[in-house]
Design a protein around this motif. Sequence first.
Motif, PDB file in Angstrom:
ATOM      1  N   ALA A   1       0.893  -1.281  -0.181  1.00 63.44           N
ATOM      2  CA  ALA A   1      -0.065   0.102  -0.397  1.00 63.44           C
ATOM      3  C   ALA A   1       1.479   0.996  -0.370  1.00 63.44           C
ATOM      4  CB  ALA A   1      -1.007  -0.096   0.892  1.00 63.44           C
ATOM      5  N   GLY A   2       0.892   2.219  -0.660  1.00 63.74           N
ATOM      6  CA  GLY A   2       0.970   3.293  -0.651  1.00 63.74           C
ATOM      7  C   GLY A   2       0.616   4.066  -1.785  1.00 63.74           C
ATOM      8  N   ALA A   3       2.049   5.504  -2.232  1.00 62.29           N
ATOM      9  CA  ALA A   3       2.087   6.302  -3.397  1.00 62.29           C
ATOM     10  C   ALA A   3       2.215   5.258  -4.721  1.00 62.29           C
ATOM     11  CB  ALA A   3       2.492   7.202  -3.032  1.00 62.29           C
ATOM     12  N   ALA A   4       3.347   4.413  -4.536  1.00 66.15           N
ATOM     13  CA  ALA A   4       3.503   3.216  -5.234  1.00 66.15           C
ATOM     14  C   ALA A   4       2.514   2.901  -6.216  1.00 66.15           C
ATOM     15  CB  ALA A   4       4.866   2.785  -5.350  1.00 66.15           C
ATOM     16  N   MET A   5       2.229   2.587  -5.409  1.00 64.80           N
ATOM     17  CA  MET A   5       1.228   1.353  -5.832  1.00 64.80           C
ATOM     18  C   MET A   5      -0.279   1.899  -6.189  1.00 64.80           C
ATOM     19  SD  MET A   5      -0.510  -1.889  -5.958  1.00 64.80           S
ATOM     20  CE  MET A   5       0.633  -3.323  -4.650  1.00 64.80           C
ATOM     21  N   THR A   6      -0.257   3.777  -6.036  1.00 66.55           N
ATOM     22  CA  THR A   6      -1.224   4.113  -6.508  1.00 66.55           C
ATOM     23  C   THR A   6      -1.515   4.517  -8.150  1.00 66.55           C
ATOM     24  OG1 THR A   6      -2.282   4.701  -4.309  1.00 66.55           O
ATOM     25  CG2 THR A   6      -2.799   5.851  -6.470  1.00 66.55           C
ATOM     26  N   MET A   7      -0.020   4.557  -8.137  1.00 61.60           N
ATOM     27  CA  MET A   7       0.714   5.113  -9.087  1.00 61.60           C
ATOM     28  C   MET A   7       0.671   3.662 -10.358  1.00 61.60           C
ATOM     29  SD  MET A   7       1.281   8.034 -11.007  1.00 61.60           S
ATOM     30  CE  MET A   7       1.426   8.420  -9.454  1.00 61.60           C
ATOM     31  N   ALA A   8       1.418   2.728 -10.228  1.00 56.79           N
ATOM     32  CA  ALA A   8       1.217   1.574 -10.709  1.00 56.79           C
ATOM     33  C   ALA A   8      -0.076   1.476 -11.347  1.00 56.79           C
ATOM     34  CB  ALA A   8       1.380   0.625  -9.697  1.00 56.79           C
ATOM     35  N   ALA A   9      -1.366   1.322 -10.209  1.00 58.41           N
ATOM     36  CA  ALA A   9      -2.596   1.062 -11.745  1.00 58.41           C
ATOM     37  C   ALA A   9      -2.974   1.891 -11.671  1.00 58.41           C
ATOM     38  CB  ALA A   9      -3.739   1.188  -9.528  1.00 58.41           C
ATOM     39  N   PHE A  10      -2.201   3.567 -11.646  1.00 50.32           N
ATOM     40  CA  PHE A  10      -2.950   3.914 -12.575  1.00 50.32           C
ATOM     41  C   PHE A  10      -1.792   4.023 -14.155  1.00 50.32           C
ATOM     42  CE2 PHE A  10      -2.232   9.173 -14.076  1.00 50.32           C
ATOM     43  CZ  PHE A  10      -3.027   9.315 -14.720  1.00 50.32           C
ATOM     44  N   ARG A  11      -0.680   4.110 -14.132  1.00 45.59           N
ATOM     45  CA  ARG A  11       0.030   3.688 -14.556  1.00 45.59           C
ATOM     46  C   ARG A  11      -0.487   2.680 -15.547  1.00 45.59           C
ATOM     47  NH1 ARG A  11       6.670   2.808 -13.809  1.00 45.59           N
ATOM     48  NH2 ARG A  11       5.537   1.106 -13.390  1.00 45.59           N
ATOM     49  N   SER A  12      -1.433   1.833 -15.433  1.00 44.55           N
ATOM     50  CA  SER A  12      -1.181   0.205 -15.748  1.00 44.55           C
ATOM     51  C   SER A  12      -2.466   0.474 -16.927  1.00 44.55           C
ATOM     52  CB  SER A  12      -1.905  -1.028 -14.273  1.00 44.55           C
ATOM     53  OG  SER A  12      -2.541  -2.121 -15.329  1.00 44.55           O
ATOM     54  N   ALA A  13      -2.683  -0.082 -17.570  1.00 39.44           N
ATOM     55  CA  ALA A  13      -3.600  -0.248 -19.039  1.00 39.44           C
ATOM     56  C   ALA A  13      -4.875  -0.685 -18.609  1.00 39.44           C
ATOM     57  CB  ALA A  13      -2.758  -0.612 -20.403  1.00 39.44           C
ATOM     58  N   ASP A  14      -4.714  -1.557 -17.722  1.00 39.86           N
ATOM     59  CA  ASP A  14      -5.794  -2.772 -17.660  1.00 39.86           C
ATOM     60  C   ASP A  14      -5.835  -3.645 -16.336  1.00 39.86           C
ATOM     61  OD1 ASP A  14      -3.496  -4.663 -17.972  1.00 39.86           O
ATOM     62  OD2 ASP A  14      -3.399  -5.245 -19.711  1.00 39.86           O
ATOM     63  N   SER A  15      -5.520  -2.817 -15.027  1.00 41.81           N
ATOM     64  CA  SER A  15      -5.334  -3.420 -14.366  1.00 41.81           C
ATOM     65  C   SER A  15      -5.519  -2.310 -12.920  1.00 41.81           C
ATOM     66  CB  SER A  15      -3.789  -4.499 -13.754  1.00 41.81           C
ATOM     67  OG  SER A  15      -4.075  -5.245 -14.510  1.00 41.81           O
ATOM     68  N   ASP A  16      -6.675  -2.286 -12.592  1.00 43.87           N
ATOM     69  CA  ASP A  16      -6.973  -1.950 -10.863  1.00 43.87           C
ATOM     70  C   ASP A  16      -6.373  -2.314 -10.112  1.00 43.87           C
ATOM     71  OD1 ASP A  16      -7.939  -3.948 -10.066  1.00 43.87           O
ATOM     72  OD2 ASP A  16     -10.060  -3.114 -10.734  1.00 43.87           O
TER      73      ASP A  16
END
Length: 250
Positions: free
Chosen positions: A136-151
């Motif tokens: 959990a944290g900013a990196a996980m949030t940004m990873a989901a934002f960056r991903s095209a098909d994964s929340d």
Amino acid sequence: MGGGSSAATADLDRARRAEGGPAASASPLRNLPAAFQVHDEQQVRVWLEALDRVEGDRGAPRRRSRSEQEFGPVSATRFCVGRQYVHEIAGRIGQAREDVWLWGAILPMYLPFLRPYIHRALTRGVLVRVLLITRAGAAMTMAAFRSADSDIGHLQEALHNNLDTLHRLGAERPGLHLRLIDYLPPYTLYAYDPGLPNGRMNLRLMSFHGDYDVRPTFSVERTRDGDWFDYFYERFTLVWHNARSDPQDR
């Protein structure tokens, strides 16, 4: 407001001109310390000297890289490919003698496939370092934002599964070290014996909503790419030392 800082800027400009320094430009950036009410003379001086260096570089010819000096302009297609083949990574893990590094956000597609190769490397006494993002944290949030098909839920589940795989590997064999950090890496990195003269790294740049199969991918070798190899070596070690050990790290 900011009159003291403006006066300090003017005084420092006059002093540097008296010492033979460059004349002040009309750039509005010179008044930035005043806008932010910075009155310390040393801080203003550092800012003005930095601006002078930037302005002095304008118009100067761009420094040519070593490859350009030796071979002329080189197309990126000479050293970048669009795909990364997991079988190549597996083979290089199988050939490693001392160390293997794996660094990525979650590595959801590769870690499950690489598990038996990592297990065999650990059996041979190879030290394996794995660096991933926190649950959990900013990196996980940004990873989901960056991903095209994964929340974020899907990514957290994938990370949970990979951590479980790594914990079981660590319980079976010593030599596996896992660290987590709330920082989203700009690329994935796989390194094989990075401390040896024949060290090699495979890197793949991250992208925003991009096609997974089309991402700039390249390799660096210690003997061939000395300075750049050292650069990526130092990036990994810096992040590794700032990451936290996983509670189940063995």
